[in-house]
Design a protein around this motif. Structure first.
Motif, PDB file in Angstrom:
ATOM      1  N   ARG A 134      48.084  35.466  58.165  1.00 49.46           N
ATOM      2  CA  ARG A 134      47.777  34.175  58.778  1.00 49.46           C
ATOM      3  C   ARG A 134      48.839  33.854  59.828  1.00 49.46           C
ATOM      4  O   ARG A 134      50.042  33.961  59.558  1.00 49.46           O
ATOM      5  N   PRO A 135      48.429  33.460  61.031  1.00 46.45           N
ATOM      6  CA  PRO A 135      49.416  33.113  62.071  1.00 46.45           C
ATOM      7  C   PRO A 135      50.290  31.945  61.635  1.00 46.45           C
ATOM      8  O   PRO A 135      49.819  30.989  61.023  1.00 46.45           O
ATOM      9  N   ASN A 136      51.567  32.037  61.962  1.00 41.64           N
ATOM     10  CA  ASN A 136      52.530  30.995  61.604  1.00 41.64           C
ATOM     11  C   ASN A 136      53.231  30.541  62.872  1.00 41.64           C
ATOM     12  O   ASN A 136      54.013  31.284  63.467  1.00 41.64           O
ATOM     13  N   LYS A 146      49.340  40.514  62.838  1.00 43.47           N
ATOM     14  CA  LYS A 146      47.993  40.909  63.214  1.00 43.47           C
ATOM     15  C   LYS A 146      46.993  40.018  62.499  1.00 43.47           C
ATOM     16  O   LYS A 146      47.007  39.907  61.265  1.00 43.47           O
ATOM     17  N   SER A 147      46.133  39.370  63.264  1.00 42.18           N
ATOM     18  CA  SER A 147      45.161  38.456  62.677  1.00 42.18           C
ATOM     19  C   SER A 147      43.876  38.504  63.488  1.00 42.18           C
ATOM     20  O   SER A 147      43.849  39.000  64.617  1.00 42.18           O
ATOM     21  N   LEU A 148      42.813  37.974  62.894  1.00 44.47           N
ATOM     22  CA  LEU A 148      41.524  37.939  63.574  1.00 44.47           C
ATOM     23  C   LEU A 148      41.554  36.913  64.697  1.00 44.47           C
ATOM     24  O   LEU A 148      42.024  35.793  64.517  1.00 44.47           O
ATOM     25  N   LYS A 149      41.035  37.297  65.852  1.00 48.28           N
ATOM     26  CA  LYS A 149      41.021  36.415  67.018  1.00 48.28           C
ATOM     27  C   LYS A 149      39.718  35.638  67.153  1.00 48.28           C
ATOM     28  O   LYS A 149      39.634  34.720  67.962  1.00 48.28           O
ATOM     29  N   CYS A 150      38.716  36.010  66.374  1.00 48.19           N
ATOM     30  CA  CYS A 150      37.402  35.380  66.501  1.00 48.19           C
ATOM     31  C   CYS A 150      37.212  34.330  65.405  1.00 48.19           C
ATOM     32  O   CYS A 150      37.999  34.226  64.465  1.00 48.19           O
ATOM     33  N   THR A 151      36.136  33.570  65.540  1.00 47.00           N
ATOM     34  CA  THR A 151      35.783  32.583  64.531  1.00 47.00           C
ATOM     35  C   THR A 151      35.158  33.285  63.328  1.00 47.00           C
ATOM     36  O   THR A 151      34.322  34.172  63.484  1.00 47.00           O
ATOM     37  N   VAL A 152      35.575  32.878  62.133  1.00 45.74           N
ATOM     38  CA  VAL A 152      35.161  33.572  60.908  1.00 45.74           C
ATOM     39  C   VAL A 152      34.647  32.554  59.894  1.00 45.74           C
ATOM     40  O   VAL A 152      35.180  31.448  59.778  1.00 45.74           O
ATOM     41  N   ASP A 171      42.568  33.274  53.109  1.00 44.78           N
ATOM     42  CA  ASP A 171      43.958  32.837  53.252  1.00 44.78           C
ATOM     43  C   ASP A 171      44.693  33.606  54.347  1.00 44.78           C
ATOM     44  O   ASP A 171      45.706  33.127  54.865  1.00 44.78           O
ATOM     45  N   LYS A 172      44.200  34.789  54.679  1.00 46.46           N
ATOM     46  CA  LYS A 172      44.839  35.593  55.717  1.00 46.46           C
ATOM     47  C   LYS A 172      44.303  35.285  57.115  1.00 46.46           C
ATOM     48  O   LYS A 172      44.801  35.836  58.093  1.00 46.46           O
ATOM     49  N   CYS A 173      43.289  34.440  57.188  1.00 50.02           N
ATOM     50  CA  CYS A 173      42.695  34.098  58.484  1.00 50.02           C
ATOM     51  C   CYS A 173      43.350  32.848  59.058  1.00 50.02           C
ATOM     52  O   CYS A 173      43.945  32.044  58.331  1.00 50.02           O
ATOM     53  N   ASP A 174      43.226  32.696  60.355  1.00 52.51           N
ATOM     54  CA  ASP A 174      43.737  31.511  61.035  1.00 52.51           C
ATOM     55  C   ASP A 174      42.937  30.297  60.565  1.00 52.51           C
ATOM     56  O   ASP A 174      41.711  30.266  60.724  1.00 52.51           O
ATOM     57  N   PRO A 175      43.577  29.286  59.975  1.00 54.17           N
ATOM     58  CA  PRO A 175      42.820  28.130  59.469  1.00 54.17           C
ATOM     59  C   PRO A 175      42.056  27.384  60.550  1.00 54.17           C
ATOM     60  O   PRO A 175      41.062  26.719  60.259  1.00 54.17           O
ATOM     61  N   ALA A 176      42.514  27.484  61.792  1.00 50.89           N
ATOM     62  CA  ALA A 176      41.815  26.811  62.885  1.00 50.89           C
ATOM     63  C   ALA A 176      40.565  27.564  63.319  1.00 50.89           C
ATOM     64  O   ALA A 176      39.715  27.009  64.024  1.00 50.89           O
ATOM     65  N   MET A 177      40.445  28.823  62.893  1.00 52.35           N
ATOM     66  CA  MET A 177      39.331  29.660  63.332  1.00 52.35           C
ATOM     67  C   MET A 177      38.457  30.132  62.174  1.00 52.35           C
ATOM     68  O   MET A 177      37.526  30.910  62.391  1.00 52.35           O
TER      69      MET A 177
END
Length: 293
Positions: A134-136, A146-152, A171-177
Protein backbone atom coordinates in the motif's frame (compact mmCIF):
# COMPACT_ATOMS: atom_id res chain seq x y z
CA UNK A 1 1.88 -17.62 -12.61
CA UNK A 2 4.21 -14.96 -13.99
CA UNK A 3 4.30 -16.84 -17.29
CA UNK A 4 0.51 -16.86 -17.42
CA UNK A 5 0.55 -13.10 -16.85
CA UNK A 6 2.90 -12.79 -19.82
CA UNK A 7 0.44 -14.88 -21.83
CA UNK A 8 -2.24 -12.28 -21.10
CA UNK A 9 0.09 -9.63 -22.46
CA UNK A 10 0.60 -11.71 -25.62
CA UNK A 11 -3.18 -11.81 -26.08
CA UNK A 12 -3.36 -8.03 -25.69
CA UNK A 13 -0.64 -7.57 -28.29
CA UNK A 14 -2.16 -10.06 -30.71
CA UNK A 15 -5.59 -8.42 -30.55
CA UNK A 16 -4.05 -4.93 -30.48
CA UNK A 17 -5.79 -4.02 -27.21
CA UNK A 18 -4.42 -0.77 -25.84
CA UNK A 19 -6.14 -0.91 -22.45
CA UNK A 20 -9.01 -2.78 -20.86
CA UNK A 21 -11.02 -3.31 -17.70
CA UNK A 22 -10.09 -6.79 -16.50
CA UNK A 23 -12.34 -9.24 -14.67
CA UNK A 24 -10.92 -12.24 -12.84
CA UNK A 25 -12.07 -14.90 -10.38
CA UNK A 26 -9.76 -16.91 -8.13
CA UNK A 27 -6.67 -17.94 -10.08
CA UNK A 28 -7.65 -15.57 -12.88
CA UNK A 29 -7.74 -12.67 -10.42
CA UNK A 30 -4.23 -13.56 -9.25
CA UNK A 31 -2.93 -13.64 -12.82
CA UNK A 32 -4.59 -10.34 -13.76
CA UNK A 33 -3.17 -8.66 -10.67
CA UNK A 34 0.34 -9.70 -11.70
CA UNK A 35 -0.38 -8.48 -15.22
CA UNK A 36 -1.65 -5.11 -13.96
CA UNK A 37 1.44 -4.61 -11.82
CA UNK A 38 3.78 -5.25 -14.73
CA UNK A 39 1.77 -3.54 -17.48
CA UNK A 40 -0.07 -0.80 -15.61
CA UNK A 41 -0.76 1.24 -18.75
CA UNK A 42 -2.81 -1.61 -20.24
CA UNK A 43 -5.24 -2.01 -17.34
CA UNK A 44 -7.79 0.73 -16.69
CA UNK A 45 -9.66 -1.10 -13.95
CA UNK A 46 -9.69 -4.42 -12.11
CA UNK A 47 -12.70 -6.41 -10.92
CA UNK A 48 -11.31 -9.13 -8.66
CA UNK A 49 -13.40 -11.87 -7.07
CA UNK A 50 -11.76 -14.00 -4.36
CA UNK A 51 -8.28 -12.82 -5.29
CA UNK A 52 -5.38 -14.55 -3.50
CA UNK A 53 -2.15 -12.55 -3.41
CA UNK A 54 -0.28 -14.64 -0.85
CA UNK A 55 2.11 -17.44 -1.66
CA UNK A 56 1.50 -21.06 -0.76
CA UNK A 57 1.68 -21.38 3.02
CA UNK A 58 2.76 -24.47 4.90
CA UNK A 59 -0.75 -25.13 6.19
CA UNK A 60 -2.26 -24.90 2.73
CA UNK A 61 0.51 -27.09 1.35
CA UNK A 62 -0.12 -29.71 4.03
CA UNK A 63 -3.86 -29.62 3.33
CA UNK A 64 -3.27 -30.17 -0.39
CA UNK A 65 -1.17 -33.30 0.01
CA UNK A 66 -4.19 -35.60 0.02
CA UNK A 67 -6.15 -34.11 -2.93
CA UNK A 68 -3.03 -33.77 -5.10
CA UNK A 69 -1.47 -37.17 -4.45
CA UNK A 70 -3.15 -38.70 -7.52
CA UNK A 71 -2.52 -35.76 -9.85
CA UNK A 72 0.13 -37.63 -11.91
CA UNK A 73 -2.68 -39.86 -13.19
CA UNK A 74 -3.97 -36.86 -15.21
CA UNK A 75 -7.59 -37.90 -14.57
CA UNK A 76 -10.40 -36.82 -12.30
CA UNK A 77 -10.22 -38.34 -8.83
CA UNK A 78 -12.59 -37.93 -5.91
CA UNK A 79 -10.02 -36.09 -3.70
CA UNK A 80 -9.29 -33.65 -6.52
CA UNK A 81 -12.98 -32.98 -7.15
CA UNK A 82 -13.54 -32.52 -3.42
CA UNK A 83 -10.76 -29.93 -3.23
CA UNK A 84 -11.99 -27.99 -6.26
CA UNK A 85 -15.52 -28.01 -4.86
CA UNK A 86 -14.25 -26.52 -1.61
CA UNK A 87 -12.11 -24.02 -3.54
CA UNK A 88 -15.10 -22.72 -5.50
CA UNK A 89 -17.85 -22.95 -2.87
CA UNK A 90 -16.44 -23.31 0.64
CA UNK A 91 -17.80 -25.53 3.40
CA UNK A 92 -20.87 -23.46 4.27
CA UNK A 93 -22.12 -23.18 0.70
CA UNK A 94 -21.68 -26.92 0.24
CA UNK A 95 -24.05 -27.57 3.14
CA UNK A 96 -26.62 -24.93 2.17
CA UNK A 97 -26.50 -25.40 -1.62
CA UNK A 98 -26.13 -29.13 -2.38
CA UNK A 99 -27.48 -28.50 -5.88
CA UNK A 100 -24.48 -26.28 -6.61
CA UNK A 101 -22.13 -29.04 -5.45
CA UNK A 102 -23.71 -31.58 -7.78
CA UNK A 103 -23.78 -29.14 -10.70
CA UNK A 104 -20.13 -28.18 -10.20
CA UNK A 105 -18.88 -31.76 -9.96
CA UNK A 106 -20.91 -32.77 -12.99
CA UNK A 107 -19.59 -29.79 -14.95
CA UNK A 108 -15.98 -30.62 -14.08
CA UNK A 109 -16.31 -34.28 -14.99
CA UNK A 110 -18.25 -33.79 -18.22
CA UNK A 111 -17.06 -30.47 -19.68
CA UNK A 112 -13.57 -29.72 -18.34
CA UNK A 113 -10.33 -31.34 -19.44
CA UNK A 114 -8.69 -32.84 -16.35
CA UNK A 115 -5.17 -32.56 -17.77
CA UNK A 116 -5.49 -28.81 -18.34
CA UNK A 117 -6.94 -28.25 -14.87
CA UNK A 118 -4.11 -30.23 -13.27
CA UNK A 119 -1.50 -28.18 -15.14
CA UNK A 120 -3.16 -24.95 -13.99
CA UNK A 121 -3.39 -26.27 -10.44
CA UNK A 122 0.31 -27.16 -10.49
CA UNK A 123 1.14 -23.58 -11.46
CA UNK A 124 -1.14 -22.27 -8.71
CA UNK A 125 0.49 -24.49 -6.09
CA UNK A 126 3.93 -23.21 -7.09
CA UNK A 127 2.85 -19.58 -6.99
CA UNK A 128 4.93 -16.89 -5.37
CA UNK A 129 3.38 -14.04 -3.37
CA UNK A 130 2.41 -10.94 -5.31
CA UNK A 131 4.92 -8.29 -4.31
CA UNK A 132 2.90 -5.13 -3.82
CA UNK A 133 2.42 -2.73 -0.94
CA UNK A 134 0.00 0.00 0.00
CA UNK A 135 1.42 3.44 -0.90
CA UNK A 136 2.52 5.47 2.11
CA UNK A 137 2.67 9.21 1.59
CA UNK A 138 4.52 9.76 4.88
CA UNK A 139 7.55 7.88 3.61
CA UNK A 140 9.56 9.77 1.01
CA UNK A 141 11.57 7.19 -0.85
CA UNK A 142 13.30 7.29 -4.18
CA UNK A 143 12.02 3.74 -4.76
CA UNK A 144 8.30 3.82 -3.99
CA UNK A 145 6.60 0.49 -3.20
CA UNK A 146 5.10 -1.44 -6.08
CA UNK A 147 1.34 -1.00 -6.13
CA UNK A 148 -1.59 -1.13 -8.51
CA UNK A 149 -2.07 2.08 -10.48
CA UNK A 150 -5.62 1.35 -11.63
CA UNK A 151 -8.96 1.40 -9.86
CA UNK A 152 -9.71 -1.91 -8.13
CA UNK A 153 -12.75 -3.53 -6.56
CA UNK A 154 -12.23 -6.65 -4.42
CA UNK A 155 -15.36 -8.78 -4.07
CA UNK A 156 -15.93 -11.75 -1.78
CA UNK A 157 -18.62 -13.49 0.25
CA UNK A 158 -19.15 -13.56 3.99
CA UNK A 159 -18.42 -17.29 4.23
CA UNK A 160 -16.09 -17.55 1.23
CA UNK A 161 -13.07 -19.82 1.79
CA UNK A 162 -10.72 -17.07 0.57
CA UNK A 163 -12.20 -14.14 2.48
CA UNK A 164 -9.04 -13.53 4.54
CA UNK A 165 -6.94 -13.55 1.37
CA UNK A 166 -9.23 -10.98 -0.24
CA UNK A 167 -8.94 -8.73 2.81
CA UNK A 168 -5.16 -9.09 2.68
CA UNK A 169 -5.16 -8.21 -1.03
CA UNK A 170 -7.34 -5.17 -0.43
CA UNK A 171 -5.03 -3.99 2.37
CA UNK A 172 -2.18 -3.91 -0.14
CA UNK A 173 -4.08 -1.66 -2.55
CA UNK A 174 -4.18 2.12 -2.56
CA UNK A 175 -7.22 3.05 -0.41
CA UNK A 176 -7.98 5.95 -2.74
CA UNK A 177 -8.16 3.61 -5.73
CA UNK A 178 -9.67 0.44 -4.24
CA UNK A 179 -12.99 -0.75 -2.85
CA UNK A 180 -13.91 -3.81 -0.80
CA UNK A 181 -17.28 -5.48 -1.30
CA UNK A 182 -18.50 -8.34 0.87
CA UNK A 183 -21.87 -10.00 0.31
CA UNK A 184 -23.79 -11.40 3.26
CA UNK A 185 -25.34 -14.87 3.02
CA UNK A 186 -22.84 -15.80 0.35
CA UNK A 187 -19.99 -18.28 0.04
CA UNK A 188 -17.35 -18.67 -2.62
CA UNK A 189 -19.65 -19.02 -5.64
CA UNK A 190 -20.57 -15.35 -5.74
CA UNK A 191 -21.83 -15.28 -9.31
CA UNK A 192 -24.17 -18.20 -8.65
CA UNK A 193 -25.31 -17.27 -5.13
CA UNK A 194 -25.68 -13.49 -5.47
CA UNK A 195 -25.83 -12.67 -9.20
CA UNK A 196 -28.03 -9.57 -8.80
CA UNK A 197 -25.84 -7.97 -6.13
CA UNK A 198 -22.71 -8.79 -8.11
CA UNK A 199 -24.15 -7.22 -11.25
CA UNK A 200 -25.13 -4.09 -9.34
CA UNK A 201 -21.67 -3.78 -7.77
CA UNK A 202 -20.00 -4.15 -11.17
CA UNK A 203 -22.39 -1.62 -12.71
CA UNK A 204 -21.57 0.95 -10.04
CA UNK A 205 -17.85 0.27 -10.48
CA UNK A 206 -18.05 0.79 -14.25
CA UNK A 207 -20.12 3.94 -13.83
CA UNK A 208 -17.46 5.24 -11.45
CA UNK A 209 -14.98 4.83 -14.30
CA UNK A 210 -17.27 6.77 -16.64
CA UNK A 211 -18.87 3.87 -18.52
CA UNK A 212 -22.54 2.88 -19.05
CA UNK A 213 -23.63 6.13 -17.44
CA UNK A 214 -26.90 5.95 -19.42
CA UNK A 215 -28.05 3.00 -17.29
CA UNK A 216 -30.13 4.10 -14.32
CA UNK A 217 -30.92 2.16 -11.16
CA UNK A 218 -33.58 -0.49 -11.87
CA UNK A 219 -37.06 0.24 -10.58
CA UNK A 220 -37.06 -2.62 -8.09
CA UNK A 221 -33.39 -2.52 -7.10
CA UNK A 222 -32.19 -2.67 -3.50
CA UNK A 223 -31.36 1.04 -3.48
CA UNK A 224 -34.84 2.04 -4.62
CA UNK A 225 -36.45 -0.33 -2.17
CA UNK A 226 -34.55 1.21 0.75
CA UNK A 227 -35.56 4.68 -0.43
CA UNK A 228 -39.19 3.60 -0.54
CA UNK A 229 -38.88 2.12 2.95
CA UNK A 230 -37.56 5.43 4.27
CA UNK A 231 -40.40 7.35 2.59
CA UNK A 232 -42.98 4.96 4.00
CA UNK A 233 -41.45 5.28 7.49
CA UNK A 234 -41.77 9.07 7.35
CA UNK A 235 -45.34 8.82 6.07
CA UNK A 236 -46.34 6.71 9.05
CA UNK A 237 -44.31 8.52 11.72
CA UNK A 238 -44.38 12.09 10.47
CA UNK A 239 -42.24 14.07 8.01
CA UNK A 240 -39.82 15.20 10.74
CA UNK A 241 -39.05 11.66 11.91
CA UNK A 242 -35.71 10.20 10.95
CA UNK A 243 -35.90 6.82 9.30
CA UNK A 244 -33.45 4.15 10.51
CA UNK A 245 -30.69 3.13 8.17
CA UNK A 246 -32.40 -0.17 7.40
CA UNK A 247 -35.88 -1.03 8.61
CA UNK A 248 -36.34 -4.53 9.95
CA UNK A 249 -39.92 -4.87 8.72
CA UNK A 250 -40.32 -5.83 5.06
CA UNK A 251 -41.66 -3.15 2.77
CA UNK A 252 -45.35 -3.61 2.03
CA UNK A 253 -45.98 -2.15 -1.41
CA UNK A 254 -49.71 -2.78 -1.28
CA UNK A 255 -50.10 -1.04 2.08
CA UNK A 256 -48.02 1.95 1.05
CA UNK A 257 -50.13 2.62 -2.02
CA UNK A 258 -47.08 3.21 -4.21
CA UNK A 259 -47.86 0.36 -6.60
CA UNK A 260 -51.58 0.05 -6.07
CA UNK A 261 -53.54 -2.66 -4.28
CA UNK A 262 -54.13 -6.17 -5.55
CA UNK A 263 -57.84 -5.66 -4.93
CA UNK A 264 -57.89 -3.03 -7.69
CA UNK A 265 -57.24 -4.88 -10.90
CA UNK A 266 -56.89 -1.74 -12.99
CA UNK A 267 -54.06 -0.32 -10.87
CA UNK A 268 -52.19 -3.62 -10.93
CA UNK A 269 -52.50 -3.89 -14.71
CA UNK A 270 -51.28 -0.33 -15.18
CA UNK A 271 -48.24 -0.97 -12.98
CA UNK A 272 -47.40 -4.13 -14.89
CA UNK A 273 -47.69 -2.26 -18.18
CA UNK A 274 -45.47 0.55 -16.89
CA UNK A 275 -42.89 -1.96 -15.70
CA UNK A 276 -42.98 -3.78 -19.04
CA UNK A 277 -42.53 -0.51 -20.91
CA UNK A 278 -39.57 0.38 -18.70
CA UNK A 279 -37.94 -2.98 -19.39
CA UNK A 280 -38.37 -2.44 -23.12
CA UNK A 281 -36.76 1.00 -22.83
CA UNK A 282 -33.80 -0.55 -21.05
CA UNK A 283 -33.40 -3.12 -23.81
CA UNK A 284 -33.56 -0.36 -26.43
CA UNK A 285 -31.01 1.71 -24.50
CA UNK A 286 -28.34 -0.91 -25.11
CA UNK A 287 -28.71 -0.35 -28.85
CA UNK A 288 -29.34 3.39 -28.82
CA UNK A 289 -27.89 5.58 -26.08
CA UNK A 290 -30.23 8.41 -27.04
CA UNK A 291 -33.17 6.52 -25.55
CA UNK A 292 -34.36 8.33 -22.43
CA UNK A 293 -35.06 6.08 -19.43
Amino acid sequence: MEELAETVNDVFNHLDIKSAIAFGIGVGANILTRFALKYSSKVYGLILINCISRGLGWLEGFTLKWPTQDMPQQTWTDPLLTYLTWYHLGYESQSTHPDLVQALRRHLEENVNAKNVIKLLNSFLKRTPILMERPNESIKNSNPPKSLKCTVVNITGFSAPHKDDVIDTNDKCDPAMSSYVEFADCGGAILEEQPAKTAEAIRLFLQGLGYISHLSIPKYSIANRLTEQAAEYKRRNGPTSRAPRRTSAPFDAADSGLYGNDSHGEDTDDDQNDYGNELQLRVDSFEDRNVKI
